[in-house]
Scaffold this motif. Structure first.
Motif, short mmCIF file in Angstrom:
data_model
loop_
_atom_site.label_atom_id
_atom_site.label_comp_id
_atom_site.label_asym_id
_atom_site.label_seq_id
_atom_site.Cartn_x
_atom_site.Cartn_y
_atom_site.Cartn_z
N TYR A 314 0.84 -1.20 0.00
CA TYR A 314 0.00 0.00 0.00
C TYR A 314 0.87 1.25 0.00
O TYR A 314 0.59 2.23 -0.70
CB TYR A 314 -0.92 -0.02 1.21
CG TYR A 314 -1.84 1.17 1.30
CD1 TYR A 314 -2.66 1.52 0.24
CD2 TYR A 314 -1.88 1.96 2.45
CE1 TYR A 314 -3.51 2.61 0.32
CE2 TYR A 314 -2.72 3.06 2.53
CZ TYR A 314 -3.53 3.38 1.47
OH TYR A 314 -4.36 4.46 1.54
N SER A 317 2.09 1.85 -3.45
CA SER A 317 1.07 2.47 -4.31
C SER A 317 0.94 3.96 -4.03
O SER A 317 0.72 4.75 -4.96
CB SER A 317 -0.27 1.77 -4.11
OG SER A 317 -0.80 1.98 -2.81
N TRP A 321 1.55 7.03 -6.58
CA TRP A 321 0.57 8.10 -6.77
C TRP A 321 1.24 9.47 -6.67
O TRP A 321 0.88 10.40 -7.39
CB TRP A 321 -0.55 7.96 -5.76
CG TRP A 321 -1.61 9.00 -5.92
CD1 TRP A 321 -1.92 10.02 -5.07
CD2 TRP A 321 -2.52 9.13 -7.01
NE1 TRP A 321 -2.94 10.78 -5.55
CE2 TRP A 321 -3.34 10.27 -6.75
CE3 TRP A 321 -2.72 8.41 -8.19
CZ2 TRP A 321 -4.33 10.68 -7.64
CZ3 TRP A 321 -3.71 8.82 -9.07
CH2 TRP A 321 -4.51 9.95 -8.79
N ARG A 348 -8.96 -0.34 0.74
CA ARG A 348 -7.71 0.20 0.21
C ARG A 348 -6.80 -0.86 -0.39
O ARG A 348 -5.80 -0.53 -1.06
CB ARG A 348 -6.97 0.96 1.30
CG ARG A 348 -7.66 2.26 1.72
CD ARG A 348 -6.94 2.90 2.89
NE ARG A 348 -7.01 2.07 4.09
CZ ARG A 348 -6.26 2.24 5.17
NH1 ARG A 348 -5.35 3.20 5.19
NH2 ARG A 348 -6.40 1.45 6.22
N VAL A 350 -7.38 -2.44 -2.80
CA VAL A 350 -7.52 -2.29 -4.26
C VAL A 350 -6.30 -1.60 -4.86
O VAL A 350 -5.85 -1.95 -5.96
CB VAL A 350 -8.80 -1.48 -4.58
CG1 VAL A 350 -8.85 -1.12 -6.06
CG2 VAL A 350 -10.04 -2.26 -4.17
N TRP A 351 -5.74 -0.63 -4.12
CA TRP A 351 -4.62 0.15 -4.67
C TRP A 351 -3.36 -0.68 -4.89
O TRP A 351 -2.74 -0.58 -5.96
CB TRP A 351 -4.34 1.36 -3.78
CG TRP A 351 -5.50 2.31 -3.73
CD1 TRP A 351 -6.27 2.63 -2.66
CD2 TRP A 351 -6.04 3.04 -4.84
NE1 TRP A 351 -7.26 3.51 -3.01
CE2 TRP A 351 -7.15 3.78 -4.35
CE3 TRP A 351 -5.73 3.14 -6.19
CZ2 TRP A 351 -7.91 4.61 -5.15
CZ3 TRP A 351 -6.49 3.96 -7.00
CH2 TRP A 351 -7.56 4.69 -6.48
N LEU A 353 -3.32 -3.86 -5.51
CA LEU A 353 -3.66 -4.75 -6.62
C LEU A 353 -3.56 -4.01 -7.96
O LEU A 353 -3.03 -4.54 -8.95
CB LEU A 353 -5.06 -5.31 -6.43
CG LEU A 353 -5.25 -6.25 -5.23
CD1 LEU A 353 -6.71 -6.64 -5.08
CD2 LEU A 353 -4.38 -7.50 -5.40
N LEU A 354 -4.07 -2.77 -7.98
CA LEU A 354 -3.99 -1.96 -9.19
C LEU A 354 -2.54 -1.65 -9.55
O LEU A 354 -2.14 -1.69 -10.73
CB LEU A 354 -4.79 -0.68 -9.00
CG LEU A 354 -4.85 0.28 -10.20
CD1 LEU A 354 -5.50 -0.40 -11.40
CD2 LEU A 354 -5.61 1.55 -9.83
N LEU A 355 -1.75 -1.34 -8.52
CA LEU A 355 -0.32 -1.06 -8.76
C LEU A 355 0.36 -2.25 -9.42
O LEU A 355 1.08 -2.09 -10.42
CB LEU A 355 0.36 -0.71 -7.43
CG LEU A 355 1.89 -0.61 -7.49
CD1 LEU A 355 2.31 0.63 -8.28
CD2 LEU A 355 2.49 -0.56 -6.08
N TRP A 356 0.14 -3.44 -8.86
CA TRP A 356 0.82 -4.61 -9.40
C TRP A 356 0.30 -4.99 -10.79
O TRP A 356 1.07 -5.48 -11.63
CB TRP A 356 0.71 -5.79 -8.43
CG TRP A 356 1.74 -5.70 -7.35
CD1 TRP A 356 1.56 -5.35 -6.06
CD2 TRP A 356 3.13 -5.94 -7.51
NE1 TRP A 356 2.76 -5.34 -5.38
CE2 TRP A 356 3.74 -5.70 -6.25
CE3 TRP A 356 3.94 -6.31 -8.58
CZ2 TRP A 356 5.11 -5.85 -6.04
CZ3 TRP A 356 5.32 -6.46 -8.38
CH2 TRP A 356 5.88 -6.22 -7.12
N ALA A 357 -0.98 -4.75 -11.04
CA ALA A 357 -1.51 -5.02 -12.37
C ALA A 357 -0.81 -4.14 -13.41
O ALA A 357 -0.40 -4.62 -14.48
CB ALA A 357 -3.02 -4.78 -12.38
N CYS A 358 -0.67 -2.86 -13.08
CA CYS A 358 0.02 -1.93 -13.99
C CYS A 358 1.50 -2.28 -14.12
O CYS A 358 2.07 -2.25 -15.23
CB CYS A 358 -0.14 -0.50 -13.50
SG CYS A 358 -1.84 0.11 -13.52
#
Length: 736
Positions: A314, A317, A321, A348, A350-351, A353-358
């Motif tokens: 987290y 991420s 940001w 939170r 989600v952030w 997970l989104l970071l690792w996806a990108c």
């Protein structure tokens, strides 16, 4: 090694400039971004690293900077942060010498200059990463990727996350580290100029590069990461290896491309050098790594390994940001600013997970894209983004912060390289809208420049810096504490009390806020509340010496003499060299008429701190009051050898000499004291008494009148003046 200008460079929405023009433009943008911080104050951590750091004082032996940490504490001390940055401290000391003292303007100007130089050099670094080093004489002086490297360097120069490193003087460590990081990398690249084979290289330039690495480390520990970037350069550009293909062939037993012995030898050299530097750095720490608490880095104290991993990700991420949208910036992100994720059900998660996806998508493109130029560009973007950040990642050791904008200084280069590629890719793909994309790019740069200017303006003073954090981190107890401390320093005690109480509410174990709040309540004579707060502080942190001393002062005021004495001794127990505590202990003994103990306590204070004016003065006064005039005279003269311009000691010594009828000598000390402090009513009054006794009645009358003019209610002065007037009336002076 046969590399050429990236095919997408022509689509970058900037004009093609020559190298010198590019560097000057980037440096100018960096200057515009942060120029308004040049006359700022010392703020936040500058107090400890510069103002209170004895290693900056020319009177301190130069060798001490090699024995102490960045904050001036000895490396063997358990309280040391183990941040060993002697070259950075040396530049602070040079600033001190050149300015003739602690004048912040010189410190700020050097920081701004360093950022401009680093930004200009970033053009060369990014050009090499995009197109490789010059291989022949025809390439000399020509930029193979001028637009791309220029755009990325402009993004770097104007990134608002740099404000802490540039406008905060303590950020000098990051700037110097980045400078020598660049020089080390550029000299490593220089080793391969003049040849197109990976086994032909200059050993001398590689040696220079390896020497510059520890120089970067002596500015900040992050400097060691240049070895990783150099290794990536060797693999991806010098040897032009496809890492994905090489890995797949090795895994499936297929024939691999020839890996030259020169590469293996260089990688081994980099590995050995890095290991040796890490070993030396570990030995320098002496007593082991620094001890941080859950206040400094709460994620590392989470209950389970799973929660630690989730919270670390987290934090990653949030750092990402800050690079993407550097609008919410704060001088400190600890103490509740970023609440811990305590369960998998927290939204939170989600952030991360989104970071690792990108990030996985980015790595996939960097490794598997059929376009070699795209692979190389994105791969180096990832390398520059990740490798310099590794020391702050909590992966290898616990760090003492949640988020620190300054540690992103070098990583920003990787982000800016990826961003420049994204802009060029968009311009290439949507050629019809190239004008619009050019306008958007320039607007982004202009917005970043404006944000840098605004943020550096906030860093000009503690008042504006701390106030700016309230909207970003309203849950951060340290923000409220610092706002309260700044208000208290400016005399706004009522407002300070509110912020201190909010800090304690947000963090019930915030002992420093309790201590400062207790001090204000003590000054307002709310002694019971002050005692309660300070007692709570020492109960939470039993080794908090300052709180023990302040508790003793309050207990002394409440006539709890035995408890006060014990509190003072507890403070001295936890801080052996505590002259202020010995001074207050002496005051307690004086109140109890334990004169010998009082003198011993004050003598200890002056031994620990020879310029402790109050302790010297109290010894002179106590000896005077107890009739030991000869000892008082000796004590006063001894004190003035150390503090020759202390008017309070001159005043006390003059009183002692007057009582011994040494009028001439006493007069001299009174007059010297008045030269330093001409508006001291008590000094004029006592000098008038001296002249009165001495028979110099006109001078006595003059100084009585001056004393009453300065303080009409001065005790005893009016009575003595009336007595003198009656005497003059009874014995008028003959007319001349």
């Amino acid at each position: 090694m046969v590399l050429c200008e990236p095919h997408w460079d022509n689509h970058v929405p900037l004009p093609k400039l020559r190298p010198l023009q590019s560097r000057l433009l980037v440096a100018l943008v960096g200057l515009i971004c942060f120029i308004n911080s040049y006359d700022g104050d010392f703020v936040f951590d500058d107090s400890e690293a510069i103002i209170n750091n004895k290693d900056l004082n020319p009177a301190t032996p130069l060798s001490s900077i090699w024995k102490n940490d960045f904050w001036g504490s000895h490396l063997s001390s358990n309280s040391s942060h183990k941040s060993y940055r002697p070259l950075t401290v040396l530049t602070f000391r040079l600033n001190y010498l050149l300015a003739g003292g602690l004048h912040p303007a010189g410190f700020h100007v050097l920081n701004i200059g360093l950022h401009c130089i680093i930004s200009a050099l970033m053009v060369d670094v990014l050009e090499i990463l995009l197109a490789g080093p010059a291989c022949d004489g025809r390439a000399k002086g020509l930029a193979r990727a001028p637009r791309a490297s220029l755009l990325a360097a402009l993004f770097f120069a104007a990134h608002p996350v740099h404000t802490e490193s540039v406008a905060g003087i303590v950020g000098r460590a990051d700037l110097l580290c980045a400078l020598f990081f660049q020089l080390s990398f550029l000299t490593y690249c220089r080793a391969f100029q003049g040849g197109d084979r990976s086994d032909r290289f200059s050993v001398s330039w590689i040696a220079v590069s390896l020497l510059l690495c520890p120089v970067a480390m002596l500015c900040k520990e992050q400097g060691i990461t240049v070895l990783g970037v150099s290794a990536a350069f060797d693999i991806l550009i010098v040897c032009n290896l496809n890492v994905y293909e090489l890995t797949r062939n090795l895994l499936f037993g297929r024939k691999s491309p020839d890996v030259r012995k020169g590469l293996l030898a260089r990688l081994a050299l980099l590995l050995v050098s890095g290991s040796l530097l890490l070993y030396v750095r570990w030995r320098i720490m002496g007593t082991g790594p620094p001890a941080f608490t859950d206040v400094d880095n709460p994620a590392s104290f989470a209950e389970t390994i799973f929660l630690r991993i989730v919270n670390y990700n987290y934090y990653y991420s949030l750092n990402a940001w800050l690079l993407l949208c550097p609008w919410w910036l704060c001088f400190d992100w600890s103490m509740g600013c970023v609440p811990l994720i305590k369960s998998a059900g927290d939204w939170r998660v989600v952030w991360p997970l989104l970071l690792w996806a990108c990030f996985i998508g980015l790595i996939r493109q960097a490794l598997c894209s059929p376009d070699s130029t795209k692979r190389r560009t994105l791969a180096f973007g990832v390398v520059l983004l990740v490798v310099p950040f590794l020391p702050a990642s909590n992966l290898f050791f616990r760090v003492g912060f949640v988020i620190a904008e300054r540690v992103l200084y070098l990583s920003t280069a990787g982000y800016c390289l990826i961003l420049a590629y994204a802009v060029a890719h968009c311009c290439c793909r949507w050629r019809r809208h190239k004008t619009l994309l050019r306008a958007a790019t320039l607007a982004l740069l202009a917005m970043n420049v404006a944000r840098c200017a605004l943020r550096s303006q906030q860093w000009r003073s503690e008042q504006s810096l701390f106030a700016s954090a309230l909207s970003v981190c309203p849950l951060n107890a340290k923000v409220h504490y610092n706002v309260g401390k700044n208000l208290a320093d400016r005399g706004s005690q009522d407002a300070a009390i509110q912020y201190y109480r909010e800090a304690v509410r947000l963090h019930p174990k915030y002992v420093h806020a309790m201590n400062n709040l207790g001090n204000i309540l003590k000054e307002r004579n709310e002694l019971q509340k002050a005692e309660e707060l300070l007692s709570t502080a020492v109960h939470i942190q039993p080794d908090f010496a300052a709180a023990w001393m302040n508790l003793g002062i309050v207990q002394n005021s409440l006539k709890k003499f035995d408890e006060a004495e014990q509190s003072y001794w507890n403070a001295i127990k936890f801080r052996k060299k505590y002259p202020d505590c010995y001074y207050n202990l002496g005051r307690l003994y004086a109140d109890l008429n334990r004169h010998v103990d009082a003198l011993n306590a004050w003598r200890n204070a002056t031994m620990l701190k020879p310029d402790h004016s109050l302790a010297w003065n109290n010894m002179v006064i106590l000896l005077d009051n107890t009739g030991n005039l000869a000892q008082a005279e000796l004590m006063g003269k001894e004190a003035l050898k150390i503090l020759p311009k202390d008017h309070t000691i001159m005043f006390s010594l003059a009183n002692v000499l007057g009582k011994q009828e040494k009028y001439k000598e006493s007069e001299g000390f009174f007059l010297n004291a008045l030269k330093i402090n001409p508006n001291a009513a008590s000094c004029h009054g006592n000098l008038a008494v001296l002249y009165h006794r001495w028979g110099k009645l006109d001078l006595a009358k003059k100084h009585y009148e001056l004393s009453l003019k300065l303080d009409p209610n001065a005790p005893g002065t009016k009575e003595n003046y009336n007595m003198l007037k009656r005497k003059l009336e009874q014995h008028p002076r003959p007319a001349t």
